[in-house]
Design an enzyme around this catalytic site. Structure first.
Site, PDB file in Angstrom:
ATOM      1  CG  HIS A 102      -1.960  -1.007   1.255  1.00  0.00           C
ATOM      2  ND1 HIS A 102      -3.232  -0.819   0.760  1.00  0.00           N
ATOM      3  CD2 HIS A 102      -1.923  -2.270   1.728  1.00  0.00           C
ATOM      4  CE1 HIS A 102      -3.944  -1.932   0.936  1.00  0.00           C
ATOM      5  NE2 HIS A 102      -3.153  -2.827   1.517  1.00  0.00           N
ATOM      6  CE  LYS A 127      -6.579  13.759   0.322  1.00  0.00           C
ATOM      7  NZ  LYS A 127      -6.649  12.577  -0.517  1.00  0.00           N
ATOM      8  NE  ARG A 128      -3.683  10.012  10.154  1.00  0.00           N
ATOM      9  CZ  ARG A 128      -3.237   9.049  10.967  1.00  0.00           C
ATOM     10  NH1 ARG A 128      -3.887   7.907  11.054  1.00  0.00           N
ATOM     11  NH2 ARG A 128      -2.181   9.234  11.727  1.00  0.00           N
ATOM     12  CE  LYS A 169      -2.514  10.690   3.033  1.00  0.00           C
ATOM     13  NZ  LYS A 169      -3.182   9.840   2.026  1.00  0.00           N
ATOM     14  CB  THR A 224     -10.142   4.695  -0.901  1.00  0.00           C
ATOM     15  OG1 THR A 224      -9.595   5.098   0.360  1.00  0.00           O
ATOM     16  CG2 THR A 224      -9.423   3.466  -1.397  1.00  0.00           C
ATOM     17  CE  LYS A 233     -14.177   5.813   1.202  1.00  0.00           C
ATOM     18  NZ  LYS A 233     -13.305   5.949   2.397  1.00  0.00           N
TER      19      LYS A 233
HETATM   20  C1  17S Z   1      -2.946   3.749   2.139  1.00  0.00           C
HETATM   21  N1  17S Z   1      -1.893   3.288   2.975  1.00  0.00           N
HETATM   22  S1  17S Z   1      -3.150   3.967   5.159  1.00  0.00           S
HETATM   23  C2  17S Z   1      -2.377   4.524   0.957  1.00  0.00           C
HETATM   24  N2  17S Z   1      -0.873   2.785   4.944  1.00  0.00           N
HETATM   25  O1  17S Z   1      -1.659   5.654   1.426  1.00  0.00           O
HETATM   26  C3  17S Z   1      -3.510   4.964   0.060  1.00  0.00           C
HETATM   27  N3  17S Z   1      -0.767   2.673   6.248  1.00  0.00           N
HETATM   28  O2  17S Z   1      -3.015   5.571  -1.093  1.00  0.00           O
HETATM   29  C4  17S Z   1      -4.353   3.746  -0.323  1.00  0.00           C
HETATM   30  O3  17S Z   1      -5.487   4.168  -1.003  1.00  0.00           O
HETATM   31  C5  17S Z   1      -4.788   2.978   0.912  1.00  0.00           C
HETATM   32  O4  17S Z   1      -3.658   2.626   1.678  1.00  0.00           O
HETATM   33  C6  17S Z   1      -5.527   1.703   0.545  1.00  0.00           C
HETATM   34  O5  17S Z   1      -4.788   0.950  -0.344  1.00  0.00           O
HETATM   35  C7  17S Z   1      -1.911   3.315   4.309  1.00  0.00           C
HETATM   36  O6  17S Z   1       1.648   1.526  12.008  1.00  0.00           O
HETATM   37  C8  17S Z   1       0.292   2.224   6.717  1.00  0.00           C
HETATM   38  C9  17S Z   1       0.567   2.046   8.114  1.00  0.00           C
HETATM   39  C10 17S Z   1      -0.439   1.940   9.043  1.00  0.00           C
HETATM   40  C11 17S Z   1      -0.086   1.761  10.381  1.00  0.00           C
HETATM   41  C12 17S Z   1       1.240   1.701  10.737  1.00  0.00           C
HETATM   42  C13 17S Z   1       2.223   1.794   9.811  1.00  0.00           C
HETATM   43  C14 17S Z   1       1.872   1.961   8.495  1.00  0.00           C
HETATM   44  C15 17S Z   1       0.776   1.679  13.027  1.00  0.00           C
END
Ligand code: 17S
Length: 820
Positions: free
Chosen positions: A366, A557-558, A563, A665, A669
């Site tokens: 991801h 978003k985060r 971003k 995503t 939406k």
């Molecule tokens: C997202 N990845 S939330 C992508 N990673 O940034 C998006 N989190 O572009 C994509 O649409 C989405 O995934 C779905 O495919 C993410 O430790 C990574 C992560 C989460 C927790 C963590 C470390 C890394 C707690």
């Protein structure tokens, strides 16, 4: 079924009407009077009444799946960002009308009661929400898929804004009980930690390994029902909670160790106490690794135990009949753990175990940020999981022999590809472990997959080209259109029927209606109603009024540098500057909404939140601005907030530096709900633009290729000097206009923008962003044109259903079909 009859007698499932079932739960489950019960108890009683209606189908689905001679799929994820379940379940069951009238008797509206439910915030962002959309689609498609995750006591933190800054507060979402789970103590599993690995010989003189002197923790499963849409299927999400072994060990008790043993219970329960809130940045904490292994070991043991119930110790078909989808590398320990269980517990040889493991593991990546690739120090890993470490080293030894066979004598290749990053503090590369152990590796949008193959994983792609595949993300149209936007749903249903709710490709039947002026007017009125609802929500949370004739421009978003929320703020400052200098001719009133959480330790992201709030404060309180411009930071963005935001959004901001956002995503939406996108050629934006048509998308900025090239010779200070609009924005920012009482606080952000090695190239895209925003501004002035484009966006969003994504996983990776 005749619902009128239900109010007096029980139906065949043994349940009476909602009205009397709610009363029964209030009286007997919760021990309350039905008269003047608080909303929070009423909600729990109503939710239990809904859950009861799911239970029979749930049991039947489980039985059907267990009996079916098909492959079973397990979606392993540290995150499931479910949000709320109450009205979603009612909607899936087609029982919202019945609940509406039942609640009437209690003098409360369904919408009001729904607000009592705490979001299940068991995820950070896109990756966790994707897992929840996937479960919805699996149930809709009646696929034999079980989700496995962790039951965090505290989900994603609650975000409060104090003097413009983010303050994190714990989210004890379980405090009022959780009616959507059923504890299954009979399926608890034992999880080992620490200790050491020991060699021994069995009666036949064959040597084996065992893991001894361990500290053990118990995993207790809680099952959450996941209803399909009007199809009698109810799938399962199984969430594990950590608890101590033998809390009341009598010998300890007699020896005065009572308080000791309670302390141990606390230590054990820490494992599932809290979700780590740093998306995209790993920080190598031991507790995080414990969480990962805990999930993986409990889930694999669970699956193996059920296999053994049915097949005994015959594992010959196990690889063919089971598939584990790894949601990023977080559950990548599944590779060595399955090896361990098959060899050390079930007596298999390395070769047998490896064949099975590599036949049933599949990995989804991801992220493209190299710094986000998970690595664990060998020192920490081997202390916590000594036996797994041995297995990983053996996987690596054998793998490097394959590398040597493919590239003889190429020591550099072996170094690059090794699962162990060497150095004075060696680390395990979890992505490489996942790739080597899996039969499938997929990215989440076309561009993302291509970049993985050419960049981060190019060596592995050369070695195993056919392992790599793309599965462009999707979202469930049931939550993200029908359920959250009933106004639009009804209009669509009147126009083309409701088949799109389970087959979103059908939504393209709206396309011809984009040319119908009367339809466009109805479309506009639905959006207007949704804007009013969103404006009320924002006013309620922030006190800021969004005028309904303005364009609603949203980025939620985060908060992350890549971003580029900062680019969005710079644009707001630019508009403010134009208004101040009397250059507002032709400016469409605009309301900018920004929301999202910053990782608690991510200082720059938190500073961006502060900047947004400070800029908002100045702009919203400047009389000269009037109704031309508003900017708001919405606190505590979460799933239930998006359900109000996306129906009322007109312009969706998807403005990441090209090559950085794996997919996105939220972009999907918004598109479904008729927003137009302003975005870069990044992630799934590219596919959104392809489907909607370039003329229905506001494109700006460098593409991924140009981003690479620009990095070599990026001179932001020259850009500032050469462009008077940009120069004035920087002057306003640097003048302290937005931080009069806090001099210098934004220097880090300003320094970043001016830095030739700024990774995010914000100023490289600023001119193009301003121009494209102006084009959106001008387009909006002709409501006919805008609404036509809006309809086209919804009508061409069919591809972005998670039903389509999941059908592709099912056909191309899992090899499973519906179980009916
Ligand atoms: C997202 N990845 S939330 C992508 N990673 O940034 C998006 N989190 O572009 C994509 O649409 C989405 O995934 C779905 O495919 C993410 O430790 C990574 C992560 C989460 C927790 C963590 C470390 C890394 C707690």
């Amino acid at each position: 079924m005749n619902t009128a009859a239900l109010t007096t007698e029980k139906s065949e499932n043994g349940l009476a009407s909602f009205e009397s079932e709610i009363r029964r739960h209030l009286n007997f489950t919760l021990g309350h009077h039905a008269k003047n019960a608080s909303h929070s108890y009423l909600y729990v009683a109503a939710a239990l009444a809904v859950r009861d209606r799911l239970v029979a189908n749930w049991r039947e689905t489980q039985q059907r799946t267990a009996e079916a001679d098909t492959r079973h799929v397990y979606y392993l994820s540290l995150e499931f960002l479910i949000g709320r379940s109450f009205t979603n379940a009612l909607y899936s069951l087609g029982l919202d009308d019945e609940m509406h009238s039942a609640l009437h008797d209690y003098g409360v509206r369904l919408e009001e009661l729904a607000e009592e439910e705490h979001d299940a915030g068991l995820g950070n962002g896109g990756l966790g929400r994707l897992a929840a959309c996937f479960l919805d689609s699996c149930a809709n498609l009646q696929l034999p898929v079980v989700g496995y995750g962790l039951r965090y006591e505290y989900g994603m933190f609650h975000q409060r804004i104090e003097e413009g800054r983010q303050v994190e507060e714990p989210d004890h979402w379980l405090r009022d009980g959780n009616p959507w789970e059923i504890e299954r103590p009979e399926d608890e599993r034992k999880i080992q930690f620490y200790g050491r690995s020991e060699l021994y010989y069995d009666e036949q003189g064959v040597h084996h390994c065992r893991w001894v002197d361990t500290q053990d923790v118990i995993a207790v499963p809680y099952d959450v029902p996941t209803p399909g849409f009007h199809n009698d299927t109810v799938n399962t999400l199984r969430l594990w909670k950590a608890t101590a072994t033998d809390v009341f060990d009598l010998s300890e008790f007699n020896a005065g160790g009572y308080t000791e043993s309670v302390r141990e219970k606390n230590l054990a329960e820490q494992i599932t106490m809290v979700l780590y809130p740093n998306d995209a940045s790993e920080n190598g904490k031991e507790l995080r690794l414990k969480q990962q292994y805990f999930l993986v070991s409990a889930s694999l043991q669970d699956v193996l135990a059920k296999w053994i119930d049915k097949h005994g110790e015959d594992f010959s078909e196990f690889g063919k009949k089971n598939c584990f989808q790894l949601n990023d590398t977080h559950p990548a320990c599944a590779v060595p753990e399955l090896m361990r269980l098959l060899m050390d517990v079930h007596g298999m040889s390395w070769e047998q175990a490896w064949k099975i493991t590599t036949h049933c593991m599949a990995y989804t990546n991801h992220t493209l940020l190299p710094e986000a690739l998970e690595r664990w120090s060998v020192a920490l890993f081997s202390r916590l999981l000594p036996r797994l470490t041995e297995i990983i080293f053996e996987i690596n030894r054998r793998f490097l022999m394959e590398v040597e066979a493919k590239w003889p004598g190429d020591e550099q290749k072996r170094k690059e590809m090794s699962l162990i990053e060497e150095g004075h503090n060696p680390h395990i590369r979890m992505a490489y472990l996942a790739i080597v152990g899996s039969f499938s590796v997929n990215g989440v949008a076309q561009l993302h997959t291509e970049l993985l193959k050419a960049g981060l994983f190019s060596n592995f792609h050369q070695m195993w080209p056919r392992k790599f595949n793309n599965k462009t993300n999707g979202v469930t149209q049931r939550r993200w259109l029908s359920h959250c936007n009933p106004g639009l749903r009804n209009l669509i249903n009147e126009t083309i029927g409701d088949a799109w709710e389970t087959d979103l490709s059908k939504i393209e039947e709206l396309l011809p209606h984009a040319g119908d002026a009367e339809f466009r007017e109805r479309w506009r009125l639905v959006k207007l109603e949704n804007k009013r609802k969103l404006a009320r929500y924002i006013a309620d949370k922030t006190g800021v009024i969004f005028p309904e004739e303005a364009i609603f421009d949203v980025q939620v978003k985060r908060i992350h540098e890549y971003k580029r929320q900062l680019l969005n703020v710079l644009h707001a400052i630019h508009l403010y500057d134009r208004i101040r200098r009397g250059d507002a001719e032709g400016l469409t009133p605009r309301c900018i909404l920004i929301g999202g959480k910053a990782a608690p330790g991510y200082h720059v992201a938190k500073l961006i939140v502060k900047l947004i709030n400070n800029v908002a404060n100045v702009i919203n309180n400047d009389a000269q601005v009037g109704d031309l411009l508003r900017i708001v930071f919405l606190p505590n963005y979460r799933v239930s907030a998006m359900e109000v935001i996306c129906p009322g959004t007109e312009l969706s901001e998807q403005i990441s530096t090209a090559g950085k956002e794996a997919s996105g995503t939220g972009n999907m939406k918004f598109m479904m709900n008729g927003a137009l996108t302003i975005g870069t050629l990044d992630g799934a934006n590219i596919e959104i633009r392809e489907k909607a048509g370039a003329e229905n998308f506001f494109l700006f900025g460098l593409d991924a290729q140009q981003v690479q090239e620009t990095r070599q010779q990026y001179e932001p200070n020259k850009i500032i000097a050469a462009d008077s609009d940009i120069r004035r924005v920087m002057e306003l920012l640097e003048s302290g206009t937005f931080n009069t009482h806090e001099p210098g606080i934004f220097d880090i952000l300003i320094g970043g923008l001016r830095n030739p090695s700024d990774q995010w190239l914000t100023l490289a895209d600023f001119r193009s962003f301003i121009d494209e925003q102006q084009r959106a501004n001008d387009t909006y002035q002709d409501a006919q044109v805008w609404n036509r484009m809006s309809i086209v966006n919804t009508a061409t969003s069919g591809f972005f259903s998670s039903d389509r994504t999941i059908s592709q996983y099912a056909d191309e990776i899992w090899g499973v079909g519906a179980v009916r």
